[in-house]
Design an enzyme around this catalytic site. Structure first.
Site, PDB file in Angstrom:
ATOM      1  N   SER A 312     -37.365  69.904 145.715  1.00 60.49           N
ATOM      2  CA  SER A 312     -37.841  71.148 145.851  1.00 60.49           C
ATOM      3  C   SER A 312     -37.183  70.857 147.739  1.00 60.49           C
ATOM      4  O   SER A 312     -35.738  70.791 147.703  1.00 60.49           O
ATOM      5  CB  SER A 312     -39.457  70.664 146.751  1.00 60.49           C
ATOM      6  N   ASP A 375     -37.741  78.695 138.551  1.00 56.77           N
ATOM      7  CA  ASP A 375     -38.825  78.040 139.503  1.00 56.77           C
ATOM      8  C   ASP A 375     -38.091  79.666 140.426  1.00 56.77           C
ATOM      9  O   ASP A 375     -36.981  79.669 140.595  1.00 56.77           O
ATOM     10  CB  ASP A 375     -38.521  77.150 139.513  1.00 56.77           C
ATOM     11  N   HIS A 431     -41.995  74.590 139.124  1.00 55.06           N
ATOM     12  CA  HIS A 431     -41.488  74.328 139.849  1.00 55.06           C
ATOM     13  C   HIS A 431     -41.509  72.360 140.526  1.00 55.06           C
ATOM     14  O   HIS A 431     -41.242  71.841 140.584  1.00 55.06           O
ATOM     15  CB  HIS A 431     -42.159  74.809 141.322  1.00 55.06           C
TER      16      HIS A 431
END
Length: 522
Positions: A312, A375, A431
């Protein structure tokens, strides 16, 4: 409660009722001990209750019942266990011989379709190092240590159940929480806290002698950056405009090289009034890489690599810091030997513009981005003007402050190919890092059937999500910290134990290394 060690869990329960199957083969054949011996061992265990606590006896009996140990504590082996052991031995041998290719020397040409088993194992291993940042982080606002690591760096991997990682944490990384990313930082609700202006951001680790000589084929400096577990609100905090890298005093010969301003601020800002963030995250990581390269870079008996990983937002910091290490020339030893720099990111966003991508390639930094096609984070920022736009459009728009481009190679996975996962449209599930590692374990190439290969327990997916199909009966969000960190002191009172130790602070030689890099006055 220590994290369940993801790299050491068997995905096959030794009951016929196990919901998880790791391969398409039939049930493994066991090396059985006679049932009578099990009963005798159980009676012997119960007779020793005066020597051990009842809970320990029950725990041992439960392991015997599951077939994990015999009455003497020796592990029972299945044919599948032997297969995995032999597979691991073979992969380690191959890694020692081909580590440069696995690190991206040829941009992973021919290694992802079909999927090379050694590359898969390495992507999972570095992904678990990024996952360790989440598992160690204190997210609890009711804790006075919220925003810090729950474990000392000297006990980091052991505390997480990763004793066999082969790495030792050399330095913790911190960043100031004063920048405008409120949905990324965690803060305590109490007035007396470990730090009001800092958050723990990850670590720099180095492989030990055993792993270097017998498993990796080289000494490895690993940098892991913390990201966001599932919450995606931080995306809304991004200013979403590009800023010249040189604008924050990073070395760069080309003012056209730009990155997202929020990532750059997070990497370079500091708070001189805070003992944890009085040096920027950038200064901390550069000083430690310099120290380790000086120590190991010219060793004639071994080679050296630098691997940066993150999930991320941590993936963005991984790319930015790897660029910085190479631009500063820290991947060159004193004798001039070039040390390969590799970035492995998971669900990471776009970081910079086309010129940033080109400069990263000029510096020889290799980047592999693992993403879930569902995602939203890898599609941000630069939702409209990005590498997928027509070349003519990008040429016209390249000077605009919101024209982004992904870097490196992409390995795209699809959670809808896994028979274990729900066909979820929940953005946080798509995610999830544990889900990505699960997808890596089952990926064999485009169009190939999903079959788990490395023995990762699918239950790990639900550690911080509700993504596994219901019939597997794995509770969602099952990972919990024991008693929220409360322990009994010598007087029998429940307290929150002191956590931060002097070795987790900045080392005294940081001034020396930063002065040599001309980042501080001498």
């Amino acid at each position: 409660m220590a994290t369940i060690p993801s790299h050491n869990l068997l995905t096959k329960n030794y009951h016929s009722s196990s919901p998880f199957k790791t391969t398409s083969s039939s049930e493994p054949s066991f090396i059985h001990l006679p049932e009578k011996r099990s009963r005798v061992a159980a009676k012997a265990s119960l007779s020793r209750t005066n020597e051990a606590s009842l809970s320990a006896v029950i725990s041992r009996l439960e392991r015997e019942r599951q077939g994990l140990t015999d009455g003497g504590g020796e592990q029972w082996r299945t044919a599948e266990d032997f297969r995995r052991r032999d597979k691991k031995t073979e992969e380690e041998r191959r890694l020692r011989d081909t580590w440069r290719k696995i690190q991206g020397e040829d941009d992973w040409a021919g290694l992802t379709d079909p999927m090379d088993p050694v590359l898969r194992s390495e992507l999972i291993r570095y992904g678990e190092m990024a996952q360790a940042c989440y598992d160690a982080f204190d997210f609890d606002p009711s804790s006075r240590y919220c925003g810090s690591s729950r474990f000392s760096r000297h006990e980091f991997f052991d505390s997480l159940g990763m004793k066999g990682s082969g790495y030792e944490v050399a330095r913790y990384l911190y960043a100031t929480s004063n920048i405008n990313l409120p949905n990324f930082f965690s803060k305590s609700r109490w007035s007396k806290v470990w730090s009001k202006n800092a958050n723990w951001m990850g670590y720099v680790a180095v492989s030990d002698d055993e792993a270097t000589r017998h498993r990796l084929g080289r000494r490895d400096i690993a940098i892991a950056w913390r990201g966001t577990v599932t919450q995606l609100e931080w995306i809304a905090d991004l200013k979403d405009y590009l800023k010249p890298v040189s604008g924050n005093n990073l070395r760069c010969p080309d003012p056209a090289v730009k990155v997202e301003s929020g990532f750059l601020d997070l990497y370079t800002d500091k708070d001189t009034s805070c003992k944890f963030s009085r040096f920027s995250a950038r200064e901390q990581v550069l000083a430690e890489v310099k120290r380790l390269v000086e120590r190991y870079g010219d060793d004639e008996d071994e080679e050296l690599s630098i691997t940066v990983t993150g999930h991320s937002l941590g993936g963005a910091l991984a790319i930015l810091s790897a660029y910085d290490v190479a631009e500063m020339g820290l991947n060159r030893s004193r004798s001039g030997k070039v040390i390969p720099v590799t970035v492995l990111t998971y669900g990471g966003p776009r970081v910079g513009n086309v010129r940033f991508k080109e400069r990263l390639k000029e510096l020889g930094v290799k980047v592999m981005r693992v993403v879930n096609v569902h995602d939203v984070v890898p599609k941000s920022p630069g939702l409209f003007l990005n590498e997928r736009a027509p070349h003519a459009v990008m040429k016209i728009a390249e000077g605009l402050p919101w024209c982004y481009c992904h870097v490196g190679e992409e390995l795209a996975l699809d959670h809808q190919n896994s028979p274990f996962l729900k066909s979820s449209v929940d953005p946080s599930n798509a995610h999830n890092l544990e889900a990505l590692l699960h997808l890596l374990d089952g990926y064999h190439g485009k169009g190939e059937r999903f079959v788990l290969s490395n023995g990762r327990d699918p239950a790990l997916v639900n550690k911080a999500s509700d993504f596994l199909k219901e019939h597997f009966m794995v509770p969602p969000f099952w990972r919990q910290d024991a008693n929220k960190g409360m322990v009994r002191n010598s007087e029998g009172r429940w307290i929150q134990a002191e956590r931060l130790r002097s070795e987790d602070h900045h080392s005294p030689d940081i001034h020396h290394h930063l002065s040599q890099l001309r980042l501080l006055p001498s």
